[in-house]
Scaffold this active site. Structure first.
Site, PDB file in Angstrom:
ATOM      1  N   HIS A 283       0.880  -1.191   0.000  1.00 43.37           N
ATOM      2  CA  HIS A 283       0.000   0.000   0.000  1.00 43.37           C
ATOM      3  C   HIS A 283       0.909   1.230   0.000  1.00 43.37           C
ATOM      4  O   HIS A 283       1.604   1.484  -0.977  1.00 43.37           O
ATOM      5  CB  HIS A 283      -0.927  -0.119   1.216  1.00 43.37           C
ATOM      6  N   HIS A 322      -2.759  -2.358  -9.690  1.00 42.95           N
ATOM      7  CA  HIS A 322      -3.661  -1.732  -8.736  1.00 42.95           C
ATOM      8  C   HIS A 322      -4.928  -2.575  -8.670  1.00 42.95           C
ATOM      9  O   HIS A 322      -5.353  -3.123  -9.688  1.00 42.95           O
ATOM     10  CB  HIS A 322      -4.000  -0.309  -9.206  1.00 42.95           C
ATOM     11  N   ASP A 378       2.493   5.454  -7.100  1.00 45.19           N
ATOM     12  CA  ASP A 378       3.763   5.286  -6.389  1.00 45.19           C
ATOM     13  C   ASP A 378       4.963   5.135  -7.315  1.00 45.19           C
ATOM     14  O   ASP A 378       6.101   5.265  -6.869  1.00 45.19           O
ATOM     15  CB  ASP A 378       3.694   4.048  -5.484  1.00 45.19           C
TER      16      ASP A 378
END
Ligand code: ACO
Length: 446
Positions: A283, A322, A378
């Site tokens: 995460h 994702h 990210d």
């Protein structure tokens, strides 16, 4: 021929055009389940039973892959189309145009603030940035090399002991006060955690600086001077990154916030639980892992080797994939632009070239295409943070700061939702049937 089950008198008959007919082949009975907003109620399955003492059918959904746990009016994501909207506004229209604190207000209150509302919001957030001196002492107790995210998780929980009034979660005025405190104090805690880890004196918040600039000042201002002007380019870049990370509907940390909050725990311990969930490498810890991975690759020539390892199932390509986005994460595109603005000020981070090459190779490879694996937020955020001078350990902390707004918006929505109850999933028990302990216990001191 299936027999229609008698209607459940407690449930209104569904509109036949918006319903699902289910035939239980065990009993040949037919049931009609209402479809609302593209979903059937899992509790509707309970009427499907083989005998009066049968508990009724459950739905089984490990990791909540196809279960909506709430109705929410905060964030909309269309993962196939790569769409992200806060309260209806596309992320591309907000990021870079609205400040993080305006977006924070939008998420928590439902609309952008008027001038007066914004002044009031800024006043409250600015005047709650200070932490109690005992919070400082508490943080001093951490080992010198403690991970800043561990410090943040613990310090957020510790705030609960400073504000016992926070337990009155049904009081809207007290709720708003805790919201001010949490949005205001999380950058202070984050910066203190960093200063502690490098053994430097804490820098108190400055009321004359904006949210991102104040954070930069608390991070980097030398303790022997009061004269430190955070770079406007970096402050703007950081503020935009904060906007991009402010909410993302029912992700792992937000679900933790809602789940813990559903027991009516105060928002400080809920936020601590949410931050703990964010800490994990799948995460909020992913941006840290991306940079470590890019450093390990070292140069563009080594990209094919890493791709081979990923395809052989030996490792994951961090910053890719994702649960919701099955196309390009819209935030990743914006982060790329933010990265360029940071590079113009700080110099180019050489890891960006490895990242771009990795993206190019992955996006033309069947393994990634078939599984709809694209860069997520990210993939580029860590490189950007690094170029801004943040150490790798701080990356998940930088994610937690703005996500506080999303957590609080979702927590408040949950508290006010009359349909919500304490979160308590069911299980499918697969352990031994009843058995009896007949062996003679070994005699040991108790
Ligand atoms: N690298 C390689 N393969 C991957 C990756 C990846 N990053 N992500 C998924 N896959 C593969 C899986 O091996 C699986 O393949 P299989 O069908 O052959 O078994 C398939 O894609 C589906 O993967 P799941 O694990 O079922 O997907 P899930 O939705 O559970 O996972 C997750 C999503 C956790 C984000 C995953 O893609 C991942 O681990 N990514 C890397 C970590 C990361 O970047 N996390 C940040 C997420 S964004 C955020 O939190 C802000």
């Amino acid at each position: 021929m299936p027999v229609r089950a008698p209607a459940d008198a407690t449930v209104p008959s569904p509109d036949p055009k918006r319903s699902l007919t289910v035939t239980d082949q065990r009993t040949q009975r037919e049931y009609i389940l209402a479809i609302e907003d593209g979903a059937v109620r899992a509790t509707g399955l309970r009427q499907i039973r083989t005998s009066p003492d049968d508990f009724g059918l459950l739905s089984y959904d490990p990791a909540f892959q196809n279960t909506a746990s709430c109705r929410s009016a905060i964030t909309f994501i269309d993962g196939d189309a790569g769409i992200l909207r806060y309260r209806g506004y596309p992320i591309e229209e907000i990021a870079g145009r609205r400040t993080y604190l305006e977006v924070s207000y939008l998420l928590i209150h439902g609309d952008f603030p008027t001038r007066t509302e914004l002044d009031d919001w800024l006043h409250h957030i600015t005047h709650h940035t200070m932490v109690h001196e005992n919070v400082k002492k508490f943080m001093d107790g951490f080992h010198h090399d403690a991970h800043p995210m561990g410090m943040m998780v613990s310090t957020l929980a510790a705030l609960s002991t400073f504000y016992p009034e926070a337990k009155q979660i049904q009081d809207s005025v007290l709720r708003e006060r805790q919201i001010h405190r949490l949005v205001a104090k999380i950058p202070t805690i984050a910066a203190f955690a960093y200063r502690h880890s490098i053994g430097m004196a804490y820098i108190y918040p400055s009321n004359d600086l904006g949210y991102a600039a104040n954070f930069l000042s608390m991070m980097y201002r030398p303790s022997w001077t009061t004269g430190y002007d955070p770079s406007p380019v970096l402050a703007k870049a950081l503020d935009t990154l904060f906007v991009l990370h402010a909410d993302h509907e029912q992700n792992c940390s937000t679900s933790a916030m809602r789940t813990v909050g559903s027991s009516y725990a105060d928002p400080y311990v809920c936020a601590s639980a949410a931050a703990a969930a964010l800490y994990g490498p799948l995460h909020g810890g992913a941006n840290e892992q991306v940079v470590r991975m890019l450093q390990e690759i070292g140069s563009k020539e080594n990209v094919p080797k890493l791709i081979r390892q990923v395809k052989a199932g030996k490792r994951r390509l961090m910053g890719f994939g994702h649960r919701v986005y099955k196309s390009y994460d819209p935030r990743a595109r914006i982060v790329q632009k933010v990265a360029e603005s940071v590079f113009s000020e700080m110099g180019r981070n050489p890891l960006i070239d490895i990242a771009l090459e990795l993206e190019k190779v992955a996006l033309s490879d069947d393994y990634f295409i078939k599984r709809h694996l694209y860069p997520n937020v990210d993939f580029y955020s860590g490189i950007t943070y690094q170029a801004m001078g943040f150490p790798t350990d701080m990356f998940p902390v930088l994610f937690a700061i703005p996500r506080m707004s999303g957590w609080l918006a979702q927590w408040q929505e949950m508290i006010l939702d009359e349909e919500q109850k304490i979160a308590r999933p069911r299980q499918l028990y697969v352990g031994p049937p009843e058995r009896h302990d007949t062996a003679k216990p070994a005699s040991r001191p108790v």
